[in-house]
Motif scaffolding. Structure first.
Motif, PDB file in Angstrom:
ATOM      1  N   THR A   1       0.842  -1.187   0.000  1.00 31.75           N
ATOM      2  CA  THR A   1       0.000   0.000   0.000  1.00 31.75           C
ATOM      3  C   THR A   1       0.879   1.239   0.000  1.00 31.75           C
ATOM      4  N   PRO A   2       0.789   2.129  -1.000  1.00 31.70           N
ATOM      5  CA  PRO A   2       1.654   3.312  -1.063  1.00 31.70           C
ATOM      6  C   PRO A   2       1.384   4.267   0.092  1.00 31.70           C
ATOM      7  N   THR A   3       2.445   4.917   0.572  1.00 32.70           N
ATOM      8  CA  THR A   3       2.326   5.913   1.641  1.00 32.70           C
ATOM      9  C   THR A   3       2.725   7.270   1.107  1.00 32.70           C
ATOM     10  N   THR A   4       2.166   8.307   1.688  1.00 29.72           N
ATOM     11  CA  THR A   4       2.480   9.674   1.255  1.00 29.72           C
ATOM     12  C   THR A   4       3.843  10.080   1.812  1.00 29.72           C
ATOM     13  N   PRO A   5       4.847  10.423   0.968  1.00 31.63           N
ATOM     14  CA  PRO A   5       6.174  10.787   1.479  1.00 31.63           C
ATOM     15  C   PRO A   5       6.125  12.131   2.198  1.00 31.63           C
ATOM     16  N   PRO A   6       7.028  12.335   3.148  1.00 26.91           N
ATOM     17  CA  PRO A   6       7.078  13.632   3.837  1.00 26.91           C
ATOM     18  C   PRO A   6       7.452  14.740   2.862  1.00 26.91           C
ATOM     19  N   PRO A   7       7.025  15.959   3.143  1.00 27.95           N
ATOM     20  CA  PRO A   7       7.373  17.069   2.230  1.00 27.95           C
ATOM     21  C   PRO A   7       8.885  17.262   2.140  1.00 27.95           C
ATOM     22  N   VAL A   8       9.375  17.606   0.960  1.00 27.70           N
ATOM     23  CA  VAL A   8      10.811  17.803   0.740  1.00 27.70           C
ATOM     24  C   VAL A   8      11.206  19.215   1.150  1.00 27.70           C
ATOM     25  N   LYS A   9      12.184  19.332   2.045  1.00 29.66           N
ATOM     26  CA  LYS A   9      12.675  20.653   2.446  1.00 29.66           C
ATOM     27  C   LYS A   9      13.660  21.161   1.409  1.00 29.66           C
ATOM     28  N   THR A  10      13.475  22.389   1.009  1.00 30.74           N
ATOM     29  CA  THR A  10      14.348  22.958  -0.024  1.00 30.74           C
ATOM     30  C   THR A  10      15.265  24.050   0.512  1.00 30.74           C
ATOM     31  N   THR A  11      15.173  24.349   1.814  1.00 29.89           N
ATOM     32  CA  THR A  11      16.019  25.397   2.402  1.00 29.89           C
ATOM     33  C   THR A  11      16.655  24.883   3.681  1.00 29.89           C
ATOM     34  N   ALA A  12      17.588  25.670   4.225  1.00 30.67           N
ATOM     35  CA  ALA A  12      18.240  25.374   5.500  1.00 30.67           C
ATOM     36  C   ALA A  12      18.016  26.561   6.437  1.00 30.67           C
ATOM     37  N   THR A  13      18.145  26.330   7.730  1.00 31.95           N
ATOM     38  CA  THR A  13      17.981  27.382   8.727  1.00 31.95           C
ATOM     39  C   THR A  13      19.245  27.488   9.574  1.00 31.95           C
ATOM     40  N   VAL A  14      19.734  28.722   9.733  1.00 33.96           N
ATOM     41  CA  VAL A  14      20.920  28.967  10.553  1.00 33.96           C
ATOM     42  C   VAL A  14      20.545  29.936  11.672  1.00 33.96           C
ATOM     43  N   HIS A  15      20.784  29.529  12.917  1.00 36.53           N
ATOM     44  CA  HIS A  15      20.510  30.358  14.081  1.00 36.53           C
ATOM     45  C   HIS A  15      21.816  31.049  14.482  1.00 36.53           C
ATOM     46  N   ILE A  16      21.827  32.381  14.495  1.00 38.50           N
ATOM     47  CA  ILE A  16      23.053  33.141  14.755  1.00 38.50           C
ATOM     48  C   ILE A  16      22.872  33.962  16.025  1.00 38.50           C
ATOM     49  N   THR A  17      23.785  33.773  16.985  1.00 41.26           N
ATOM     50  CA  THR A  17      23.770  34.533  18.236  1.00 41.26           C
ATOM     51  C   THR A  17      25.132  35.173  18.435  1.00 41.26           C
ATOM     52  N   SER A  18      25.212  36.162  19.314  1.00 44.19           N
ATOM     53  CA  SER A  18      26.494  36.788  19.644  1.00 44.19           C
ATOM     54  C   SER A  18      26.495  37.210  21.101  1.00 44.19           C
ATOM     55  N   ASN A  19      27.709  37.329  21.667  1.00 43.92           N
ATOM     56  CA  ASN A  19      27.832  37.767  23.058  1.00 43.92           C
ATOM     57  C   ASN A  19      27.412  39.225  23.238  1.00 43.92           C
ATOM     58  N   VAL A  20      27.354  39.981  22.121  1.00 46.15           N
ATOM     59  CA  VAL A  20      26.870  41.368  22.151  1.00 46.15           C
ATOM     60  C   VAL A  20      25.583  41.412  21.327  1.00 46.15           C
ATOM     61  N   PRO A  21      24.413  41.422  21.966  1.00 40.23           N
ATOM     62  CA  PRO A  21      23.163  41.430  21.202  1.00 40.23           C
ATOM     63  C   PRO A  21      23.047  42.685  20.322  1.00 40.23           C
ATOM     64  N   GLY A  22      22.351  42.535  19.201  1.00 39.98           N
ATOM     65  CA  GLY A  22      22.113  43.676  18.321  1.00 39.98           C
ATOM     66  C   GLY A  22      23.168  43.880  17.260  1.00 39.98           C
ATOM     67  N   ALA A  23      24.141  42.949  17.163  1.00 42.46           N
ATOM     68  CA  ALA A  23      25.161  43.075  16.114  1.00 42.46           C
ATOM     69  C   ALA A  23      24.529  42.775  14.759  1.00 42.46           C
ATOM     70  N   PHE A  24      25.029  43.441  13.721  1.00 37.90           N
ATOM     71  CA  PHE A  24      24.472  43.273  12.379  1.00 37.90           C
ATOM     72  C   PHE A  24      24.950  41.958  11.763  1.00 37.90           C
ATOM     73  N   ILE A  25      24.007  41.250  11.127  1.00 38.51           N
ATOM     74  CA  ILE A  25      24.307  39.989  10.461  1.00 38.51           C
ATOM     75  C   ILE A  25      24.335  40.235   8.957  1.00 38.51           C
ATOM     76  N   TYR A  26      25.458  39.883   8.317  1.00 36.86           N
ATOM     77  CA  TYR A  26      25.587  39.984   6.866  1.00 36.86           C
ATOM     78  C   TYR A  26      25.686  38.564   6.308  1.00 36.86           C
ATOM     79  N   ILE A  27      24.870  38.264   5.310  1.00 36.86           N
ATOM     80  CA  ILE A  27      24.954  36.989   4.602  1.00 36.86           C
ATOM     81  C   ILE A  27      25.339  37.292   3.164  1.00 36.86           C
TER      82      ILE A  27
END
Length: 621
Positions: free
Chosen positions: A543-569
């Motif tokens: 019996t076929p099952t519905t495959p999970p949705p394919v993720k097409t992106t990644a997530t990066v969590h960025i923190t710093s010891n000094v809050p409010g610093a600008f993040i450049y990607i």
């Protein structure tokens, strides 16, 4: 900075000096144990590409030089945006400090220092340097045993870098400039000969020949006046030596010594018959000045402000020397209300002034660049030149509305396919009134996509084709990619398009055009069940099952010891810490910046579905 190790090799122990652009520290090469001097570019110049380029050019020029009378540059590098140069450590004082402390020097001492300096310049010329361009007593070190070391080839003109100084500009220090250098003309080794003559005069007189209330006044004196006669200041200077200095400092380059070797030979001839006065301290009168208190004032200005480099347009300089008068420029725009930004003859950046339909006051002679900015309209730039005391009407400048890119396709999803699908397309419309040049790029080597920029005219719609590369896909895999479209004149309006495909296996494990009856062809439809199969529990069917949705992106969590610093990607601001940033698969450069802290940078590689955390520790500069 003290206590730090740069380049994992040079440990800093103490600060020993500094100039306009750089500071000098005592350090040890922990690899060899050698004591060295580290010349470190000041923080305020590390954000300017021109200053970094000049600093690195100095290192490259000086590393070619090897001579007993030249301060050798051993290495240079960059450690987390700290730009440094490694020099041999010279124990001693600058010649300017020696003259400052001792006053006029004995004739034989002055001649020795000039001969050694000439030998250093001669070696530099043989190594490809056309002109040092900043010969002065502050750039000559004297060791305790009387050895001269010439330094700071940072603005030297070499055959390798001859194109890096634009026409109509000059560099140097006003108190030591040749007339042709002061006028922005062509300079070569004979210009250095003039500057060395000024140093020679300074050593014998105890002060430089020309001083004035302003740098421009000093330059004007180099161009039009003769130095006060040395024979009126000291009685122990041989007439032949006076003639040598006069020839070194003559206004016409063709009449100077044409090479350092020619100067050395002339000095040897004169000094053969010279007899050193016995038991007498050097006695010298002061040069008559219109303002006797001026000397210290001007010297401080030169050392503290102008000793590093002065770069000014020739036209601007000539107007300044002739006491120019300011004037006004009038600018209007259609439509009204555009912001007026201006860059002057010696400005590095634009300055915001006012809005159009106004008067721009107090503009001194020289070349300016005008920029008009108005929301929804293309930025307008033009150059204009101001003349002394003459107002200028720039007329009405008509601004063109920006092109407006609208992408009708936000995603291409071929879904589940069992064969290579046909090409798809992205629809792009220009809703504005000016043409748009659009840059395009993609990430994902399984798609075929032209990366050449393209132009969309006003009200035009274009179709941009996207296809699958059959040599880059395998059945049983999911694929994702991204396409970026970016208006060249407005890169902040870039659009990201996701591309996805799931390449499934057929029931027989075959793919492609050879299994059309099972795959449903090239249109991406699901395969039809085999007519001979049985659909019951005893048939062994799954019996076929519905495959999970394919993720097409990644997530990066960025923190710093000094809050409010600008993040450049990848060079673009994406937020401040702490933040979670969604990225497309691939390699990305992450930078975290904060005023008064050293910038942090890291390159990461992410795949679809990844979730990563980057913890940043920012350190004080």
């Amino acid at each position: 900075m003290i206590g730090k190790t740069l380049g994992e090799r040079y440990k800093i122990y103490d600060k020993v000096g500094g100039g306009g652009m750089a500071e000098v520290f005592l350090a040890r090469d922990i690899k060899t144990g050698e004591i060295v001097a580290l010349k470190i570019l000041r923080d305020q110049y590390t954000e300017g590409a021109d200053y970094i380029e000049r600093f690195q050019r100095e290192a490259k020029s000086a590393m070619k030089l090897s001579h007993p009378n030249i301060c050798i540059v051993k290495d240079f590098g960059d450690d987390d945006h700290t730009y440094f140069m490694v020099l041999e450590f010279v124990e001693g004082k600058t010649l300017s400090s020696v003259v400052e402390e001792k006053g006029p020097l004995p004739v034989e001492t002055a001649v020795s220092y000039i001969k050694q300096s000439a030998l250093a310049l001669g070696e530099a010329y043989r190594s490809g340097i056309i002109a040092h361009r900043d010969v002065k007593s502050q750039n000559i070190m004297v060791t305790p045993d009387g050895q001269v070391k010439m330094m700071d080839f940072g603005i030297a003109k070499s055959r390798d870098f001859a194109t890096m100084t634009t026409a109509g500009s000059f560099v140097g220090t006003p108190e030591y400039m040749s007339p042709e250098q002061a006028q922005g003309g062509k300079v070569d080794s004979r210009s250095d000969m003039y500057s060395l003559g000024v140093v020679f005069y300074e050593m014998l007189a105890g002060e430089v020949p020309f001083e004035a209330d302003t740098p421009w006044g000093v330059l004007n004196m180099h161009i039009s006046k003769e130095a006060f006669p040395l024979t009126n200041l000291r009685s122990d200077i041989p007439e032949g030596l006076v003639e040598i200095i006069r020839r070194m400092m003559t206004k016409d380059p063709d009449c100077r010594f044409q090479s350092p070797n020619e100067l050395v030979q002339a000095l040897d001839i004169v000094m053969k018959s010279y007899k050193t006065p016995k038991g007498e301290k050097v006695k010298s009168k002061k040069i008559p000045r219109s303002n006797p208190k001026l000397k210290r004032k001007v010297r401080n200005i030169t050392i503290g402000v102008l000793s590093s480099v002065i770069v000014v347009g020739l036209g601007y300089l000539l107007f300044m020397l002739s006491s120019p008068s300011p004037a006004s420029a009038f600018v209007k725009s259609e439509p009204k209300g555009a912001s007026v930004l201006l860059k002057g003859p010696d400005d590095d950046n634009f300055k915001k002034l006012s809005n159009t339909d106004s008067e721009i006051k107090d503009l001194y002679p020289g070349k300016y660049v005008l920029r008009l900015e108005l929301g929804g309209y293309r930025t307008h730039e033009q150059q204009f030149r101001m003349e002394s005391g003459k107002n200028l009407d720039l007329g009405i400048i008509k601004l063109s509305k920006q092109g407006l890119m609208r992408v009708l396709t936000n995603k291409i999803d071929w879904g589940k396919v069992s064969g290579v699908p046909g090409a798809s397309s992205i629809s792009v419309v220009n809703d504005g009134e000016s043409e748009i040049e659009i840059e395009r790029s993609f990430k994902g080597d399984w798609i075929i996509f032209d990366q050449e920029p393209f132009v969309v005219q006003p009200k035009e719609q274009k179709q941009i084709r996207v296809a699958v590369n059959p040599d880059k896909v395998l059945s049983g895999n999911s694929y994702s990619a991204t396409i970026t479209l970016k208006p060249k004149d407005n890169p902040s309006k870039e659009v990201l398009i996701l591309v996805a495909m799931e390449y499934v296996k057929t029931s027989s494990g075959q793919t492609g055009s050879g299994s059309q009856n099972q795959s449903g062809g090239q249109d991406g439809t699901a395969p039809k069940p085999d007519s001979g199969s049985k659909n019951n529990n005893n048939s062994g069917s799954i019996t076929p099952t519905t495959p999970p949705p394919v993720k097409t992106t990644a997530t990066v969590h960025i923190t710093s010891n000094v809050p409010g610093a600008f993040i450049y990607i990848d060079g673009l601001v994406k937020g401040t810490t702490p933040s979670s940033i969604v990225l497309v698969p691939g390699t990305h450069k992450i930078e975290v910046r904060m005023a008064r802290f050293k910038s942090y940078s890291e390159t990461i590689n992410v795949s679809a579905g990844d979730e990563k955390t980057v913890n940043v520790t920012l350190r004080n500069k």
